[in-house]
Structures are given as structure tokens and as C-alpha cells.
Design a protein around this motif. Structure first.
Motif, PDB file in Angstrom:
ATOM      1  N   ALA A  21      -2.278 -26.312 -20.129  1.00  0.00           N
ATOM      2  CA  ALA A  21      -1.876 -26.385 -21.532  1.00  0.00           C
ATOM      3  C   ALA A  21      -2.732 -27.414 -22.263  1.00  0.00           C
ATOM      4  CB  ALA A  21      -0.412 -26.778 -21.624  1.00  0.00           C
ATOM      5  N   ASP A  22      -3.204 -27.020 -23.433  1.00  0.00           N
ATOM      6  CA  ASP A  22      -3.909 -27.953 -24.300  1.00  0.00           C
ATOM      7  C   ASP A  22      -2.951 -28.376 -25.402  1.00  0.00           C
ATOM      8  OD1 ASP A  22      -6.457 -27.948 -23.065  1.00  0.00           O
ATOM      9  OD2 ASP A  22      -6.931 -26.029 -23.998  1.00  0.00           O
ATOM     10  N   THR A  23      -2.942 -29.664 -25.695  1.00  0.00           N
ATOM     11  CA  THR A  23      -2.085 -30.200 -26.743  1.00  0.00           C
ATOM     12  C   THR A  23      -2.928 -30.427 -27.985  1.00  0.00           C
ATOM     13  OG1 THR A  23      -0.692 -31.287 -25.104  1.00  0.00           O
ATOM     14  CG2 THR A  23      -0.528 -32.085 -27.371  1.00  0.00           C
ATOM     15  N   TYR A  24      -2.436 -29.948 -29.106  1.00  0.00           N
ATOM     16  CA  TYR A  24      -3.095 -30.130 -30.394  1.00  0.00           C
ATOM     17  C   TYR A  24      -2.102 -30.802 -31.331  1.00  0.00           C
ATOM     18  CZ  TYR A  24      -6.333 -26.638 -28.571  1.00  0.00           C
ATOM     19  OH  TYR A  24      -7.227 -25.943 -27.795  1.00  0.00           O
ATOM     20  N   ALA A  25      -2.629 -31.562 -32.290  1.00  0.00           N
ATOM     21  CA  ALA A  25      -1.732 -32.257 -33.222  1.00  0.00           C
ATOM     22  C   ALA A  25      -2.369 -32.368 -34.604  1.00  0.00           C
ATOM     23  CB  ALA A  25      -1.405 -33.654 -32.690  1.00  0.00           C
ATOM     24  N   THR A  26      -1.509 -32.457 -35.582  1.00  0.00           N
ATOM     25  CA  THR A  26      -1.973 -32.739 -36.937  1.00  0.00           C
ATOM     26  C   THR A  26      -2.402 -34.202 -36.991  1.00  0.00           C
ATOM     27  OG1 THR A  26       0.281 -33.296 -37.619  1.00  0.00           O
ATOM     28  CG2 THR A  26      -0.460 -31.020 -38.025  1.00  0.00           C
ATOM     29  N   THR A  27      -3.153 -34.565 -38.035  1.00  0.00           N
ATOM     30  CA  THR A  27      -3.604 -35.959 -38.158  1.00  0.00           C
ATOM     31  C   THR A  27      -3.372 -36.536 -39.551  1.00  0.00           C
ATOM     32  OG1 THR A  27      -5.832 -35.224 -38.756  1.00  0.00           O
ATOM     33  CG2 THR A  27      -5.411 -35.679 -36.406  1.00  0.00           C
ATOM     34  N   LYS A  28      -2.935 -35.715 -40.510  1.00  0.00           N
ATOM     35  CA  LYS A  28      -2.830 -36.171 -41.895  1.00  0.00           C
ATOM     36  C   LYS A  28      -1.399 -36.345 -42.396  1.00  0.00           C
ATOM     37  CE  LYS A  28      -7.202 -33.965 -43.009  1.00  0.00           C
ATOM     38  NZ  LYS A  28      -7.862 -32.868 -43.699  1.00  0.00           N
ATOM     39  N   GLY A  33       4.031 -40.381 -44.877  1.00  0.00           N
ATOM     40  CA  GLY A  33       5.275 -40.903 -44.316  1.00  0.00           C
ATOM     41  C   GLY A  33       6.039 -39.877 -43.491  1.00  0.00           C
ATOM     42  N   HIS A  34       5.330 -38.958 -42.901  1.00  0.00           N
ATOM     43  CA  HIS A  34       5.952 -37.879 -42.130  1.00  0.00           C
ATOM     44  C   HIS A  34       5.386 -37.893 -40.713  1.00  0.00           C
ATOM     45  CE1 HIS A  34       6.987 -33.797 -40.861  1.00  0.00           C
ATOM     46  NE2 HIS A  34       7.849 -33.780 -41.860  1.00  0.00           N
ATOM     47  N   PRO A  35       6.202 -37.581 -39.706  1.00  0.00           N
ATOM     48  CA  PRO A  35       5.660 -37.504 -38.339  1.00  0.00           C
ATOM     49  C   PRO A  35       4.597 -36.406 -38.218  1.00  0.00           C
ATOM     50  CG  PRO A  35       8.069 -37.411 -38.325  1.00  0.00           C
ATOM     51  CD  PRO A  35       7.634 -37.317 -39.756  1.00  0.00           C
ATOM     52  N   LEU A  55      -2.332 -25.689 -37.916  1.00  0.00           N
ATOM     53  CA  LEU A  55      -2.145 -27.134 -38.102  1.00  0.00           C
ATOM     54  C   LEU A  55      -2.469 -27.563 -39.538  1.00  0.00           C
ATOM     55  CD1 LEU A  55      -3.563 -28.448 -34.708  1.00  0.00           C
ATOM     56  CD2 LEU A  55      -1.154 -28.240 -35.384  1.00  0.00           C
ATOM     57  N   ASN A  56      -3.540 -27.013 -40.108  1.00  0.00           N
ATOM     58  CA  ASN A  56      -3.879 -27.324 -41.508  1.00  0.00           C
ATOM     59  C   ASN A  56      -2.763 -26.885 -42.451  1.00  0.00           C
ATOM     60  OD1 ASN A  56      -6.329 -28.453 -40.819  1.00  0.00           O
ATOM     61  ND2 ASN A  56      -7.526 -26.644 -41.321  1.00  0.00           N
ATOM     62  N   GLY A  57      -2.164 -25.737 -42.174  1.00  0.00           N
ATOM     63  CA  GLY A  57      -1.064 -25.252 -42.996  1.00  0.00           C
ATOM     64  C   GLY A  57       0.131 -26.196 -42.965  1.00  0.00           C
ATOM     65  N   LEU A  58       0.426 -26.752 -41.794  1.00  0.00           N
ATOM     66  CA  LEU A  58       1.511 -27.729 -41.685  1.00  0.00           C
ATOM     67  C   LEU A  58       1.195 -28.983 -42.498  1.00  0.00           C
ATOM     68  CD1 LEU A  58       2.253 -27.388 -37.875  1.00  0.00           C
ATOM     69  CD2 LEU A  58       3.765 -26.674 -39.742  1.00  0.00           C
ATOM     70  N   GLU A  59      -0.048 -29.445 -42.398  1.00  0.00           N
ATOM     71  CA  GLU A  59      -0.456 -30.633 -43.167  1.00  0.00           C
ATOM     72  C   GLU A  59      -0.358 -30.378 -44.670  1.00  0.00           C
ATOM     73  OE1 GLU A  59      -3.539 -32.763 -40.037  1.00  0.00           O
ATOM     74  OE2 GLU A  59      -4.351 -31.297 -41.459  1.00  0.00           O
ATOM     75  N   GLU A  60      -0.738 -29.193 -45.105  1.00  0.00           N
ATOM     76  CA  GLU A  60      -0.653 -28.854 -46.530  1.00  0.00           C
ATOM     77  C   GLU A  60       0.795 -28.823 -47.010  1.00  0.00           C
ATOM     78  OE1 GLU A  60      -2.784 -25.161 -46.984  1.00  0.00           O
ATOM     79  OE2 GLU A  60      -4.705 -26.096 -46.455  1.00  0.00           O
ATOM     80  N   ARG A  61       1.685 -28.310 -46.188  1.00  0.00           N
ATOM     81  CA  ARG A  61       3.103 -28.262 -46.564  1.00  0.00           C
ATOM     82  C   ARG A  61       3.676 -29.668 -46.700  1.00  0.00           C
ATOM     83  NH1 ARG A  61       5.953 -23.715 -42.848  1.00  0.00           N
ATOM     84  NH2 ARG A  61       7.750 -24.334 -44.105  1.00  0.00           N
ATOM     85  N   VAL A  62       3.306 -30.554 -45.775  1.00  0.00           N
ATOM     86  CA  VAL A  62       3.777 -31.939 -45.845  1.00  0.00           C
ATOM     87  C   VAL A  62       3.183 -32.628 -47.073  1.00  0.00           C
ATOM     88  CG1 VAL A  62       3.659 -34.202 -44.714  1.00  0.00           C
ATOM     89  CG2 VAL A  62       4.275 -32.159 -43.390  1.00  0.00           C
ATOM     90  N   ALA A  63       1.899 -32.429 -47.332  1.00  0.00           N
ATOM     91  CA  ALA A  63       1.243 -33.025 -48.503  1.00  0.00           C
ATOM     92  C   ALA A  63       1.896 -32.551 -49.799  1.00  0.00           C
ATOM     93  CB  ALA A  63      -0.251 -32.692 -48.506  1.00  0.00           C
ATOM     94  N   ALA A  64       2.425 -31.314 -49.800  1.00  0.00           N
ATOM     95  CA  ALA A  64       3.081 -30.759 -50.987  1.00  0.00           C
ATOM     96  C   ALA A  64       4.526 -31.240 -51.130  1.00  0.00           C
ATOM     97  CB  ALA A  64       3.044 -29.236 -50.941  1.00  0.00           C
TER      98      ALA A  64
END
Length: 189
Positions: A21-28, A33-35, A55-64
Motif C-alpha cells: 500500500a502506498d500512502t498519499y496525503a494532501t499538503t494544503k 486550519g483543517h487536518p 487529493l487536489n479536489g479535497l484541498e480545493e473543497r477545504v480552501a472553499a
């Protein structure tokens, strides 16, 4: 004997690779102020571009301004995923094992990304500019009584309502039976 040994080694290598298994994570996300989110991918058939897009889509949702918490569920395509806090403070995204009822979540995103890609590619093969509207894994589909044996199907959709996805699967060869509600049943997607 040499060929058997060679194929056995190749099979062993494939099994070993599939189990890693490879683990990937968001960074932004932390800058808002979000995990951060974390996902596990074990299949080598999932294109890296799909992982990055997700992952980019998750970051965009948090940024929004969207906020997510451990224990919540999130729909990705038609799949229901679950968020779980990890010991390092990230939110791990887990998917159903597709074997258990009630749903048991596993630390993977493989099926979710594979099915999302398959569904997206299928729709785009008919109409590239189509906006996708996914049903939920928790919804039902109405099927003709012989849906497993149908040779000419009509797959149509009406507006979804609550636990009804709006999808209908009919038998094009059963003109009379397709008019009788007794020849249809709701089943889980």
C-alpha cells in the motif's frame, strides 16, 4: 520445470506488488486550519493522475470553506467513504469492503477511484461535456425480474428521491411484461 518456476516467481512478484500500500496525503489543508487527508492505494492499476486529482479536489473543497470531521461519511462518485482520525492528526479516508452488511470500512480508496474512473469514462464515451450526477451506494435501482439474463436492456433514469436512485433497468424484449409493475423490483445498488 524452468517455466513453472519462472511463472511462479512472476505470480509471487505480482501478489507482493498488489499487497503493497502506498500512502498519499494532501499538503494544503493545514493552512486553512483543517487536518490533512490521507489515503491508501494498493492497486498499481490506478493512474497517479487520478490520485492527484482526488487529493487536489479535497484541498480545493477545504480552501472553499468546507470542513470535515472524523466519523463523517463523504460520497465520492457513487461510493460512500468514511473519515477516521489517525494518531498523527490526519483524516484517513476509508471505503466499504463491498462484502459486508452492514458496511465495514477498510483502509483503502482503490475501489472508489477505480469505479469513479470507470463511470466517468463510460459517460464521456457517449457525451464528453456531460455533467455527472452520481447515485449513492445507499440507494436502490429498479430492475426487471430477469435483469441478470436480459440481452437487450434499457437503462434509464428519472429524478432521484431519497433512497431511490432513479435508475431503471428494463428488458427491451419484454413489451408486455415491461408494462406490469409486478415484473420489477427494487434492489440495492
Amino acid at each position: 520445470m524452468i517455466l513453472r518456476s519462472l511463472f511462479g516467481s512472476l505470480l509471487s512478484l505480482c501478489i507482493t506488488q498488489a499487497a503493497v500500500a502506498d500512502t498519499y496525503a494532501t499538503t494544503k489543508c493545514k493552512q486553512f486550519g483543517h487536518p490533512e487527508f490521507q489515503i491508501q492505494v494498493t492497486s498499481t492499476t490506478i493512474p497517479r493522475v487520478d490520485i492527484v486529482w482526488f487529493l487536489n479536489g479535497l484541498e480545493e473543497r477545504v480552501a472553499a470553506g468546507e470542513r470535515f470531521k472524523s466519523g463523517e461519511t463523504m460520497q465520492v462518485g457513487w461510493m460512500l467513504t468514511k473519515l477516521e482520525a489517525t494518531s498523527n492528526g490526519t483524516l484517513k479516508i476509508m471505503e466499504p469492503d463491498m462484502k459486508s452488511v452492514p458496511i465495514q470500512f477498510v483502509d483503502s480508496i482503490d475501489s472508489t477511484l477505480k469505479q469513479l474512473r470507470s463511470q466517468k469514462d463510460t459517460v464521456e464515451s457517449f457525451s464528453p461535456s456531460q455533467s455527472l450526477s452520481f447515485p449513492s451506494l445507499q440507494q436502490s435501482v429498479v430492475v426487471h425480474r430477469n435483469y441478470k439474463k436480459i440481452q437487450h436492456i434499457l437503462f434509464s433514469r428519472i429524478d432521484p428521491k431519497e433512497l431511490d436512485s432513479g435508475w431503471w433497468l428494463s428488458d427491451l424484449n419484454d413489451d408486455k411484461g415491461s408494462q406490469d409493475p409486478k415484473n420489477f423490483a427494487k434492489i440495492s445498488l
